[in-house]
Design an enzyme around this catalytic site. Structure first.
Site: not given
Ligand code: IPE
Ligand code: IPE
Ligand code: MG
Length: 259
Positions: A33, A81
Site C-alpha cells: 500500500d 479496486n
C-alpha cells in the site's frame, strides 16, 4: 548456529537487525500500500507510484527468495479496486504485462514459481495472457512460490468456496456432517499453496492498519506487521526488519508459551 545469524542495518532505527536464518517465516503476505501517496508526495501522478512499486515487487521477490521464504503472497489488485478512476485501473491492468515481460527470466533464474489467486477472467485479455504465460513458464520451478492476489477479495473467495461446498452437498457428493475446516481450506483459492496456505507474517506498508479484505480466513493466527514506509520505499532491509520483528514474537496459537 552462530554463523547462520545475519545482521542487517535498519533504515529506520539504525540498529542492527539480527535474523535467525533457521526461523524465516515460511509464508509472508504483503498488502502493498501507499503507491499513490508516494507519488503525490513527489508531485507525480499516482500511476508513477504504481510504476515504482513494480520495481519494489522485483526487489522484494528476489530478497525473499534468497532468504528462503517458501511463499510470498502479494496483494496487487483487490475486488474493490475497480472503484478507482478507469485510467488508474487500466494502468494497473497493464502492470502485470510489463512486469512479466521483463521479469520471467529472473524468476526462472531464481527458481520462483508464479501462482495467482483471484478471478482473473474479469481482467483484460492481454493481462490474462501475461499471467497465464508466467504461470506456464515457471511451472517447473520448485523454489519460492510468488503468489499474486489479482482481482482478489477474501469475502469473494469465501463466498465462492461456500457455493462450491453447498453444490457438493446438494449433489450428494459431500455429507454435511463431514464439513470441517479442511473442507473450507480445500475450497479456498489458497489451496494451491498446500501446507503453506496460511501466512506466518502479514506486512502492510504505508501506515494504514487494516486488512482491506485480504486472506481473512488464512490470517487467523498470522503475526501482523504494519510499517510506515510507502510500498515504493520498502526494500530488502525493511523486509529483514519485519522478519526480525516476527522472530521476537511468541506465537501461542491459543496454547501456552512453554508447552
Ligand atoms: C497500493 O497503493 C496499490 C494498489 C492498491 C493497487 P495505493 O494505490 O492504494 O496507494 P495509496 O494508498 O492511495 O497511497
Ligand atoms: C489494499 O489497498 C489493496 C491492495 C494493496 C491491492 P487499498 O489501498 O485498496 O485499501 P484501502 O482502500 O485503503 O482499504
Ligand atoms: Mg491504498
Amino acid at each position: 548456529m552462530e554463523e547462520r545469524l545475519v545482521f542487517s542495518k535498519s533504515k529506520d532505527d539504525k540498529t542492527n537487525q539480527q535474523i535467525d536464518m533457521e526461523r524465516i517465516p515460511n509464508h509472508i503476505a504483503i498488502i502493498m500500500d501507499g503507491n499513490g501517496r508516494w507519488a503525490q508526495k513527489r508531485h507525480l501522478p499516482r500511476v508513477a507510484g504504481h510504476k515504482q512499486g513494480m520495481q519494489t515487487v522485483k526487489k522484494i521477490t528476489i530478497a525473499a527468495s534468497e532468504l528462503g521464504v517458501k511463499v510470498l503472497s502479494l496483494y496487487a489488485f483487490s475486488t474493490e479496486n475497480w472503484k478507482r478512476p478507469s485510467s488508474e485501473v487500466s494502468y494497473l491492468m497493464q502492470l502485470p504485462v510489463r512486469f512479466f515481460s521483463t521479469f520471467v527470466p529472473d524468476l526462472i533464474k531464481h527458481n520462483v514459481k508464479v501462482m495467482v489467486m483471484g478471478d482473473i477472467t474479469q481482467l483484460p485479455e492481454a493481462t490474462q495472457e501475461a499471467v497465464q504465460n508466467a504461470i506456464k513458464d515457471t511451472a517447473d520451478c520448485n523454489g519460492m512460490i510468488l503468489n499474486f492476489a489479482l482481482n482478489y477479495g477474501s469475502r469473494d473467495e469465501i463466498t465462492q468456496a461456500t457455493k462450491q461446498i453447498v453444490a457438493e452437498v446438494k449433489a450428494g457428493k459431500l455429507n454435511i456432517d463431514d464439513v470441517d475446516e479442511d473442507t473450507i481450506n480445500n475450497h479456498l483459492m489458497s489451496k494451491q499453496l498446500g501446507e503453506f496456505a496460511d501466512p506466518d507474517l502479514l506486512i502492510r506498508t504505508s501506515g494504514e492498519e487494516r486488512i482491506s479484505n485480504f486472506m481473512l480466513w488464512q490470517i487467523a493466527y498470522s503475526e501482523l506487521e504494519f510499517v510506515s514506509e510507502h510500498w515504493p520505499d520498502f526494500d530488502g532491509e525493511s523486509l529483514k526488519k519485519a522478519i526480525a520483528s516476527f522472530q521476537r514474537r511468541h506465537r501461542r496459537f491459543g496454547g501456552l508459551q512453554n508447552q
